[in-house]
Every structure is written in C-alpha cells, then in structure tokens.
Design a protein around this motif. Structure first.
Motif, PDB file in Angstrom:
ATOM      1  N   SER A  11      12.190 -28.730  39.937  1.00 63.69           N
ATOM      2  CA  SER A  11      12.564 -27.476  39.384  1.00 63.69           C
ATOM      3  C   SER A  11      11.572 -26.722  38.788  1.00 63.69           C
ATOM      4  O   SER A  11      11.830 -25.679  38.301  1.00 63.69           O
ATOM      5  CB  SER A  11      13.834 -27.763  38.641  1.00 63.69           C
TER       6      SER A  11
ATOM      7  N   HIS B 246       8.838 -25.019  39.724  1.00 61.46           N
ATOM      8  CA  HIS B 246       8.411 -23.784  40.061  1.00 61.46           C
ATOM      9  C   HIS B 246       9.655 -23.004  39.689  1.00 61.46           C
ATOM     10  O   HIS B 246       9.416 -21.756  39.386  1.00 61.46           O
ATOM     11  CB  HIS B 246       8.422 -23.899  41.543  1.00 61.46           C
ATOM     12  N   ARG B 247      10.877 -23.091  40.017  1.00 63.99           N
ATOM     13  CA  ARG B 247      12.025 -22.103  39.694  1.00 63.99           C
ATOM     14  C   ARG B 247      12.059 -21.839  37.977  1.00 63.99           C
ATOM     15  O   ARG B 247      12.130 -20.652  37.623  1.00 63.99           O
ATOM     16  CB  ARG B 247      13.281 -22.712  39.905  1.00 63.99           C
ATOM     17  N   THR B 248      11.713 -22.814  37.334  1.00 64.78           N
ATOM     18  CA  THR B 248      11.904 -22.601  36.098  1.00 64.78           C
ATOM     19  C   THR B 248      10.646 -21.660  35.264  1.00 64.78           C
ATOM     20  O   THR B 248      10.861 -21.071  34.700  1.00 64.78           O
ATOM     21  CB  THR B 248      11.618 -23.942  35.061  1.00 64.78           C
TER      22      THR B 248
ATOM     23  N   ARG C 240       9.366 -11.087  29.534  1.00 62.82           N
ATOM     24  CA  ARG C 240       9.410  -9.791  29.688  1.00 62.82           C
ATOM     25  C   ARG C 240      10.268  -9.062  28.861  1.00 62.82           C
ATOM     26  O   ARG C 240       9.930  -8.109  28.399  1.00 62.82           O
ATOM     27  CB  ARG C 240       9.741  -9.626  31.438  1.00 62.82           C
ATOM     28  N   SER C 241      11.367  -9.737  28.848  1.00 60.74           N
ATOM     29  CA  SER C 241      12.560  -9.056  27.832  1.00 60.74           C
ATOM     30  C   SER C 241      12.126  -9.189  26.449  1.00 60.74           C
ATOM     31  O   SER C 241      12.353  -8.194  25.647  1.00 60.74           O
ATOM     32  CB  SER C 241      13.812  -9.863  28.163  1.00 60.74           C
TER      33      SER C 241
ATOM     34  N   ARG D  22       9.319 -19.390  37.137  1.00 61.09           N
ATOM     35  CA  ARG D  22       9.518 -18.010  37.773  1.00 61.09           C
ATOM     36  C   ARG D  22      10.471 -17.188  36.970  1.00 61.09           C
ATOM     37  O   ARG D  22      10.513 -16.195  36.503  1.00 61.09           O
ATOM     38  CB  ARG D  22      10.024 -18.072  39.491  1.00 61.09           C
ATOM     39  N   ARG D  23      11.606 -18.214  36.348  1.00 63.70           N
ATOM     40  CA  ARG D  23      12.591 -17.483  35.494  1.00 63.70           C
ATOM     41  C   ARG D  23      12.195 -17.365  34.368  1.00 63.70           C
ATOM     42  O   ARG D  23      12.520 -16.392  33.658  1.00 63.70           O
ATOM     43  CB  ARG D  23      13.865 -18.786  35.355  1.00 63.70           C
ATOM     44  N   SER D  24      10.895 -17.885  33.649  1.00 63.57           N
ATOM     45  CA  SER D  24      10.513 -17.698  32.486  1.00 63.57           C
ATOM     46  C   SER D  24       9.945 -16.438  32.299  1.00 63.57           C
ATOM     47  O   SER D  24       9.816 -15.804  31.323  1.00 63.57           O
ATOM     48  CB  SER D  24       9.627 -19.047  31.947  1.00 63.57           C
ATOM     49  N   ARG D  25       9.278 -16.003  33.355  1.00 65.22           N
ATOM     50  CA  ARG D  25       8.756 -14.810  33.341  1.00 65.22           C
ATOM     51  C   ARG D  25       9.513 -13.509  32.894  1.00 65.22           C
ATOM     52  O   ARG D  25       9.211 -12.504  32.112  1.00 65.22           O
ATOM     53  CB  ARG D  25       8.347 -14.295  34.628  1.00 65.22           C
ATOM     54  N   LEU D  26      11.000 -13.504  33.420  1.00 65.82           N
ATOM     55  CA  LEU D  26      11.943 -12.697  32.961  1.00 65.82           C
ATOM     56  C   LEU D  26      12.310 -12.642  31.490  1.00 65.82           C
ATOM     57  O   LEU D  26      12.384 -11.741  30.909  1.00 65.82           O
ATOM     58  CB  LEU D  26      13.089 -12.801  33.893  1.00 65.82           C
ATOM     59  N   HIS D  27      12.288 -14.093  31.015  1.00 69.56           N
ATOM     60  CA  HIS D  27      12.590 -14.092  29.524  1.00 69.56           C
ATOM     61  C   HIS D  27      11.426 -13.215  28.633  1.00 69.56           C
ATOM     62  O   HIS D  27      11.966 -12.807  27.645  1.00 69.56           O
ATOM     63  CB  HIS D  27      12.677 -15.685  29.168  1.00 69.56           C
TER      64      HIS D  27
END
Length: 474
Positions: A359, A361-363, A372-373, A365-370
């Motif tokens: 997981s 890699h998925r983690t 960013r906001s 990628r998701r953290s980029r969105l966090h």
C-alpha cells in the motif's frame, strides 16, 4: 570570474519581429557557441548546424506568412533536457541504454511541450545534459559561475545553458528538486509548474506521479511570455489582476507573503545563505510586501513529506523499469549491470518497498492531495498571496561535481504538486543564491505575478552580486 551572460526572451522576440533575417545570424552564433562551450551544457549532435539552419529558415517563412500573433515565440532558441523526446534527435538520458530501449510502448516521437514550442515559433537548438535518467548520477556539465562547483541536477545542462546565453529557454524536469536547484545554482529564473498543468508524455519518465516539465529563462518577464504562449488555459487576466493588486495595493494594507518557520527553514544548512535571506532579501521584499511568519508544517511533518515522496519516487522508478509492469521499459532486473550503482540501489529499494508494503505507493499518491489542500487552506487562512522561502538547502552550489546538491527544499513543494518560481536574489561566497515563490495548486499565474515583483524587490542586491562576480555590467 563567473561566466554569466543570459539572453532575454522579450528583447530578442522584438528584435526578430523587426528584422526576421537576423534570426539566421543568431542561429549560426548559437550553434557555434554550443559546439565550443567549455562548460559542456549541450550534448554533441551530428548535423546540428544543418538541422538548425533548416528549421530557422522554415520558421522565418512561417513568421512572414502568419505574423506575431500566431508565432509569438519567433526568435527564441530552446535547449531540451535529454530525457524529453525531440523529433529527429535521439534520447539517451545520460544512460547506458539506446534510444529505442528507453522509449515506453506508445511513446510520442516528440513531447507535446516541444511540439507546442515549435508551433509558436521557437527553434530547438539541441539536447542539454542531464544526470542518469534524471536521477542522481551526475553528468560532466560544469557551473558557469565556477567550474569547480556543481551546476545542480538533474537538469544540469538546462540551468547552465541559460546562464551562458546558449539558449533563451531550456526545458528540464522535476521529480524532487531537479529544476529549482539548477536554476538557483546557476543564477537563472525557473518554474516548476503545477503538476500536470503542462502536457505530459513524450519523455523518459522517472516517477510518473511526480514528474513535471520545468522551464528556465533569464528573468520572470521572459518566463511569463513563454507560459502565455504554451501553457494550456493560461489566464492573462488573472495574472494581470494579481500583478496590479501586488503593485498597487489598498492604502491600508500591503500584499502578504507567508514565510514558513520551524522544520522547513531548518532544512537550510548554510549559515551564510541564511543570513543573506533574513538580513538582505527579507528587508528588500518588505518594501512591498508584509512578510507573515507562519509554521506551515507541524513539528516532524516536513520529514514525513520527504519520506513519503521518496516512497513515491522509488516505487514508481521500479514500476517504470521493471519486467513486472506492462507499461514500463522492461529493463530491470535483466539489464541491472547497465545502471549506475545509485540508480540500481533505488530500483531495489522500490522493489522491496512494494513487496513488504504493497500500500506504500497508494499512500504516497494520496498524501499529495492532503498537502495540496493544506497549502491552499493555509494561504487562504493567513491572507497570503504566496509563500516565500530559500531555494536550495545547500545555499550556494557546493564544491565538487560528484553530487548535484541537497534536494529537500524543492521536494517539499514537488510532493503536493504546487507551482514554484525560482528568483535569483544575491550572491554568497561568489556563487548565486535564490528564493522560491510558491503558490496554491493551479495558481501558476499568481506565482509568476508575485515572482515578478519579488524580482524587482531584490534587483539591486542581485545586480551588485553579478557585477562583483563577473567584473562587468548586468
């Protein structure tokens, strides 16, 4: 003495429009200079002069037929980092692999951003040098300010070529800090745009979830002219409104810049660069801006960002090069001996990470969105138009060509994919230093407008440093 004589996008566009035939003379001059450059910014190219002169004649004919509105970058010469595909020129990525081996299935003959520049009248002078696969292992490019110092990387030739006046514009890439650091170390302006704001593809990817095309020019005005021509959905009105609000604020308030404190500023390791930033740059910027100190990241959070971003890079490096992923290059592990030790080590780490923590890699990628906001929310909450911080953790370019420097101060902004503009701001130990102007995700116009004013604020400091180190006028 430093060798520093960048050429202006805006000035040479006007000259070309007034005298189209003069572009042939410029082309010949640049071809000759690139071939004899002792700092080794460009890769050799058989038949370069014939190709460039042919493309120059074709572009002059297009300009005469279509005019400046359709061909706004007429007169501009471009160097392209050798991980980005250019029709008719091979891509080797400073590796031990042939062009056809490092083109992913279905790869474009030419990168969309290169095709867009051509369509707008720019002429490709050639390929500039890179580290191996835009990662760690250095090339032989030297820093024009002092050949004993690194020019930064991975876009080593991109920064050096602009500093030397061997291109008006160069293209690089950034996966961690590969655009902002070479720009800072060679004293030129650069932008790492919002992730995916410029068209992707047509290149030898390092980590698809972070790779971004970077651009280098002499100054912010030249960068704006290029982005207006090639960045999809560039909002000139938004840029103009931001610029006007910064230059002519309301009588009671100055525009506000966020100055990060805490863990992010702790990344700056050079005392002289720290003193220059706080004692020269900040007072100069405060003539126009209100600088608001703010702990953008909680204690320990900067290190978490860096760690998760390297998980992203290494797992995607492995996926890009591995036999086990159908979209990749299908080179690892059967061709392991052809990689440098540093690159191979990271491929192995990426493979191990995916095996032990599927997981990860998925983690990442998701953290980029966090983040960013988080950055956008912080700018809104504090009423700041942008973030201002130093550009390179090393301060000025370190001595030696075995390393391209510390990537951390660029990586923090690469992970969330927000735009960052490099503005040279002075000289420390006879080498250039720079600041970054960072804006919210998708707000590249705002970043450029603020950077233009920051450049004006630090102009006197920068000009004095350049004059001292070059022995001449700026």
């Amino acid at each position: 003495m430093a060798t520093f004589h960048p050429i202006s996008v805006e000035q040479d566009v006007l000259k070309a429009r007034a005298d189209p035939d003069s572009v042939r003379l410029k082309a010949k001059s640049l071809v000759d200079a690139a071939a004899s450059d002792p700092f080794l910014a460009y890769l050799p190219e058989n038949g370069r002069e014939e190709r460039v002169m042919r493309e120059t004649d074709e572009t002059i004919a297009r300009f005469r037929k279509l005019g400046a509105e359709e061909v706004p970058l007429f007169g501009i010469f471009v160097g392209v980092k050798d991980v980005i595909h250019v029709a008719g020129i091979e891509t080797r990525a400073n590796s031990n692999f042939a062009d056809q081996e490092i083109r992913a299935p279905g790869d474009a003959t030419e990168a969309p951003v290169v095709a867009s520049l051509r369509a707008k009248g720019a002429i490709i002078l050639g390929k500039v040098k890179t580290t191996e696969f835009a990662f760690y292992t250095p090339t032989d490019t030297k820093n024009p300010w002092n050949p004993a110092h690194t020019p930064g990387g991975s876009s080593s030739g991109s920064g050096a070529a602009v500093a030397l006046g061997l291109a008006h514009l160069t293209l690089g890439t950034q996966t961690a800090s590969s655009t902002v650091r070479p720009a800072a170390f060679t004293g030129v302006v650069a932008i790492k745009p919002t992730f995916d704001r410029l068209p992707k593809g047509g290149w030898c990817a390092l980590a698809e979830g972070a790779d971004t095309v970077g651009l280098f020019t002499k100054d912010v005005g030249g960068m704006r002219a290029v982005l207006e021509a090639v960045m999809p959905f560039w909002h000139s009105t938004f840029y103009s409104q931001t610029l006007a609000s910064v230059r002519t604020p309301s009588p009671s308030t100055k525009p506000r810049l966020l100055l990060p404190t805490g863990g992010l500023m702790a990344l700056l390791k050079h005392d002289g660069a720290r003193d220059q930033f706080y004692n020269q740059v900040i007072p100069a910027v405060c003539k126009v801006f209100d600088v608001f100190e703010y702990e953008l990241f909680a204690p320990g959070e900067v290190q978490k960002i860096l760690a998760v971003h390297w998980d992203l890079i290494r797992t995607e490096m492995y996926m890009e090069h591995s036999h086990n992923h159908g979209t990749g290059l299908n080179l690892y592990p059967s061709h392991s001996a052809r990689y440098s030790p540093a690159f191979l080590d990271s491929l192995c780490i990426g493979e191990s990470t995916l095996a032990t923590n599927p997981s990860a890699h998925r983690t990442a990628r998701r953290s980029r969105l966090h983040y960013r906001s988080h950055i956008s929310d912080a700018l809104k909450r504090t009423g700041c138009v942008a973030i201002l911080c130093p550009c390179a953790a090393d301060g000025p370019a370190p001595v030696g060509l075995q390393s391209t420097g510390d990537a951390n101060l660029g990586t923090v902004w690469t992970h969330p994919g927000v735009p960052s503009v490099v503005v040279p701001c002075g000289v420390v130990e006879k080498m250039p230093v720079a600041v970054q102007v960072v804006a919210g995700f998708g707000r590249d116009e705002e970043a450029i407008a603020v950077a233009e004013v920051v450049q004006e604020c630090v102009k006197e400091i920068w000009d004095a440093g350049v004059k001292e180190c070059t022995g001449g006028n700026v």
